[in-house]
Design a protein around this motif. Sequence first.
Motif, mmCIF file in Angstrom:
data_model
loop_
_atom_site.group_PDB
_atom_site.id
_atom_site.type_symbol
_atom_site.label_atom_id
_atom_site.label_comp_id
_atom_site.label_asym_id
_atom_site.label_seq_id
_atom_site.Cartn_x
_atom_site.Cartn_y
_atom_site.Cartn_z
ATOM 1 N N VAL B 30 -12.494 17.379 2.953
ATOM 2 C CA VAL B 30 -13.447 16.917 1.925
ATOM 3 C C VAL B 30 -12.865 17.173 0.541
ATOM 4 O O VAL B 30 -12.913 16.326 -0.349
ATOM 5 N N PHE B 31 -12.293 18.369 0.393
ATOM 6 C CA PHE B 31 -11.699 18.686 -0.914
ATOM 7 C C PHE B 31 -10.489 17.793 -1.216
ATOM 8 O O PHE B 31 -10.220 17.476 -2.367
ATOM 9 N N LEU B 32 -9.793 17.422 -0.166
ATOM 10 C CA LEU B 32 -8.602 16.593 -0.368
ATOM 11 C C LEU B 32 -8.935 15.117 -0.583
ATOM 12 O O LEU B 32 -8.103 14.341 -1.048
ATOM 13 N N LEU B 33 -10.159 14.757 -0.211
ATOM 14 C CA LEU B 33 -10.526 13.337 -0.223
ATOM 15 C C LEU B 33 -10.252 12.629 -1.566
ATOM 16 O O LEU B 33 -9.638 11.554 -1.579
ATOM 17 N N PRO B 34 -10.682 13.199 -2.700
ATOM 18 C CA PRO B 34 -10.409 12.491 -3.971
ATOM 19 C C PRO B 34 -8.922 12.223 -4.179
ATOM 20 O O PRO B 34 -8.535 11.142 -4.624
ATOM 21 N N THR B 35 -8.105 13.231 -3.833
ATOM 22 C CA THR B 35 -6.659 13.048 -4.012
ATOM 23 C C THR B 35 -6.124 11.988 -3.059
ATOM 24 O O THR B 35 -5.320 11.131 -3.444
ATOM 25 N N ILE B 36 -6.604 12.058 -1.797
ATOM 26 C CA ILE B 36 -6.117 11.077 -0.809
ATOM 27 C C ILE B 36 -6.512 9.659 -1.235
ATOM 28 O O ILE B 36 -5.688 8.743 -1.212
ATOM 29 N N VAL B 37 -7.759 9.516 -1.665
ATOM 30 C CA VAL B 37 -8.213 8.189 -2.118
ATOM 31 C C VAL B 37 -7.380 7.744 -3.326
ATOM 32 O O VAL B 37 -6.956 6.598 -3.421
ATOM 33 N N ILE B 39 -4.325 8.625 -4.096
ATOM 34 C CA ILE B 39 -2.965 8.253 -3.660
ATOM 35 C C ILE B 39 -2.987 6.880 -2.990
ATOM 36 O O ILE B 39 -2.121 6.037 -3.245
ATOM 37 N N LEU B 40 -3.998 6.670 -2.151
ATOM 38 C CA LEU B 40 -4.083 5.375 -1.471
ATOM 39 C C LEU B 40 -4.253 4.229 -2.464
ATOM 40 O O LEU B 40 -3.607 3.197 -2.362
ATOM 41 N N PRO B 46 -0.441 -0.014 -4.865
ATOM 42 C CA PRO B 46 0.509 -0.699 -5.756
ATOM 43 C C PRO B 46 1.885 -0.886 -5.122
ATOM 44 O O PRO B 46 2.547 -1.898 -5.351
ATOM 45 N N LEU B 47 2.305 0.105 -4.308
ATOM 46 C CA LEU B 47 3.619 -0.029 -3.658
ATOM 47 C C LEU B 47 3.635 -1.237 -2.728
ATOM 48 O O LEU B 47 4.578 -2.040 -2.744
ATOM 49 N N ILE B 48 2.577 -1.362 -1.935
ATOM 50 C CA ILE B 48 2.512 -2.479 -0.982
ATOM 51 C C ILE B 48 2.357 -3.804 -1.735
ATOM 52 O O ILE B 48 3.005 -4.800 -1.420
ATOM 53 N N GLU B 49 1.522 -3.789 -2.767
ATOM 54 C CA GLU B 49 1.300 -5.007 -3.557
ATOM 55 C C GLU B 49 2.588 -5.443 -4.256
ATOM 56 O O GLU B 49 2.908 -6.629 -4.313
ATOM 57 N N SER B 50 3.319 -4.448 -4.755
ATOM 58 C CA SER B 50 4.582 -4.762 -5.422
ATOM 59 C C SER B 50 5.587 -5.352 -4.427
ATOM 60 O O SER B 50 6.319 -6.287 -4.751
ATOM 61 N N LEU B 51 5.586 -4.809 -3.207
ATOM 62 C CA LEU B 51 6.479 -5.343 -2.166
ATOM 63 C C LEU B 51 6.099 -6.794 -1.856
ATOM 64 O O LEU B 51 6.963 -7.666 -1.742
ATOM 65 N N ARG B 52 4.804 -7.050 -1.758
ATOM 66 C CA ARG B 52 4.350 -8.420 -1.489
ATOM 67 C C ARG B 52 4.762 -9.351 -2.640
ATOM 68 O O ARG B 52 5.289 -10.439 -2.406
ATOM 69 N N LEU B 53 4.537 -8.870 -3.886
ATOM 70 C CA LEU B 53 4.877 -9.703 -5.053
ATOM 71 C C LEU B 53 6.370 -10.001 -5.118
ATOM 72 O O LEU B 53 6.781 -11.043 -5.627
#
Lengths: 470, 303
Positions: B30-37, B39-40, B46-53
């Motif tokens: 639960v505490f990690l959730l904000p960070t995980i969200v 990062i995602l 953005p990494l995946i979107e940049s790869l697609r672009l």
Amino acid sequence: MFKLKSRSLSLILMLMMVVILSACASSDTTSNSGASATDTAPSSESNSSSETDASSEFSGTLKVQLIGSFSLDDKTDPVTGVTSKGVHVLKEEFEKRYPGVTVEFVLMGWDNYNEKTQTMLQSNAADVYQLPGIATFAEQGLLEPLQPFIEEDSFDLDVYLNGQIDGWRAMGPEDEQPEIYGLPFIGDARVLVYDKKLFDDWGVEYLSEEPTMEEILEKAKKMTGTNPETGEQNYGITFKGSDAADSVMNINESLGGQWGTGFLWKDMQVEFDTPTMIQAAEMMVEANQYAPEGTLVNQGSEDFFTEDNNVAINLRVPPGFINSLETFGTQDRYQATLLFENTDKGMGGMFAGSPFAIGESSTNHELAWEWLKFSSSDFFQKYMWEERRTESMPVIKAAKDWESVKAIPQMDVILKQMGQLWAPRYPYRAGQPRYILSENIELILLGEITPEEGLTSAQEEAEKWLSSQQ
Amino acid sequence: MLQTKQKPRAKPVVGWKLAPRRESHAIWYVFLLPTIVGILLFTLYPLIESLRLSFTRGVGEQYVGFQNYANVLLSDTFWYAVYNTFYITFFQLLLAIPFGFLIACLINSLRRTSNFFKILFYIPNTTSMVAAATVFLAILHPDGPLNYVVELLGFERVVWLSQPLSAKWGAIILSVWHWLGFVIIVTLANLQAIPGEYYEAASMDGASRIQQWIWITIPNMVGSLTILFVLGWIGGLQRFSDAYMLGGLQGSPARSLHTVVGFIFERGFGGSEYGIASAAAYILFIFILIFTFLSTKLLRMKI
């Protein structure tokens, strides 16, 4: 029991994650998809229109994005000590004219303004946008065409200085020729400014009202060397190194050449290696000989406009220089003249400034149009002139008759220059051809290649890039 | 008797230990959730979107396969940007690491004023690169303080930013000045971690200060110098702010300060060629990956 709790908690967390991600994905899909944006817009617009028709008056919130040093509240300039009124003045006036409407500003700096604007347009973060890079956004179908509004209101475009409407024409995805997507509200131009004292010291006749590049070079050459009165090193000319390619293009046009033809990349033909371009580049090479050593990187003429100036002519000066003259108390020492005019066509100089445009994603098109009309009013333009003079020149013809404009001798030339700029804006500057030309002009000015070699190379590279855009 | 008492206790103890451990793990998520969200959303997406672009072109995001990668790799401007990036970074490391190490050794030998010098040399590193570069525009001015020193030393003054070669050296001087404090602090920490017994033993054996420095100090510094080398290359390949501030969008004059990230910036934001910019960003990522891998292998470094 604990297992159940743990599973429940995990399930809740997963659900939260899915909800958050799906929310982002759905908004993203809407904003990224041109088709869906287009599909939803008419319904929103019709809703807005029907509300307008029903109540016969405007209501709701209008969001206006502005770029630059705008602030909502009054603020004092740390250099001049002058307090200027914030944009709350515009908000109050507009809300007075349209009771029931609330204006909200989204104010941002010039850093990465194109990227921020792109995001805002896709996410419907405002209704009205300040868009100096209008062509890029119109091409993506993110802007509302203004011709229907103009016709419906019989809006008189003749209130603007010559060329100010044409300068901002752009092409949407369905357009076959440049159309009106923005109305100007900030005027800009580059003029030529010279130091009368240095001309007097050297006994050289002042520049004519419409000097040719030959005249400029001839007089700059005479004033490069040791000043006969003061004994100081003087330079005949300076220019903004990063704009050198634009200067070459402006000189080229004054000699009868043109940048090329077309508006969209797929139709564009550039003319970078024509005889007039080569002649213009040769003139800039000569001008560079009479300039301070650091001119190519915008160094060496920091004292221009001050009493300590040692450069006679400055080729490219934005109109905000009148503020510098006021700050340094040197209004009588410096004079402006028209820059690189093509006397046959009565045009010269690169188009600049900022227009207002309406976001296609806005749900308040009618009210946004009212703001655009408001920006052409005397009230709005006088506010910009009196309070935001550092970044704005008036764009309406009526400004010529304002007493505060008449009181500044250089304004006559500035407004005349603004009324004869080449329009629309050079479309090749929106992509690689601009950088290709700049790089080669810099190499020419550094003496690493000849003008012929540099411009031939620029032409080949630009053609190669343009063909890759087909 | 004792065994019979222990056995019944064993189960609840195991159960008692397991339950809170699982519970605490769940709470931590639960505490990690904000960070995980975060990062995602702001890293992975953005990494995946940049790869697609990177496989698309134009406003309509037309699929072009590996065409953007080919265009970048065949672009002379890109390879000149790679050359500039490597050139500036190579000389930055070549100057900053040895100088920083030497200065750290001198500071380490001081008894009283070491803190003063630590702060003095570290101050530039705390300054933002944009602010530092703005100051260097004045320092590198034809009439600026650097040329004053150059003329005092009997050399001809240099119009630093007006010529491609001197402009690169202007950027090198700025980056060395800015990075030196970091090198000093890292090496100083390592110097202070070398056991004093080594030096005592060496001096008892008659080793001079120089011999101690060569045979004790330097071998013990290899780890720090290696990590500085690897970090320096990674940071150097991502160079942008200093070159952009000194040379503008195009790395003027004549693209002499145009770096790989500058290339990405110009194509992406200067011309809205997001496909080309994304492809160049992935090529840069592969460069950094290969370079870091080779560095760690060659220097036998464990990360």
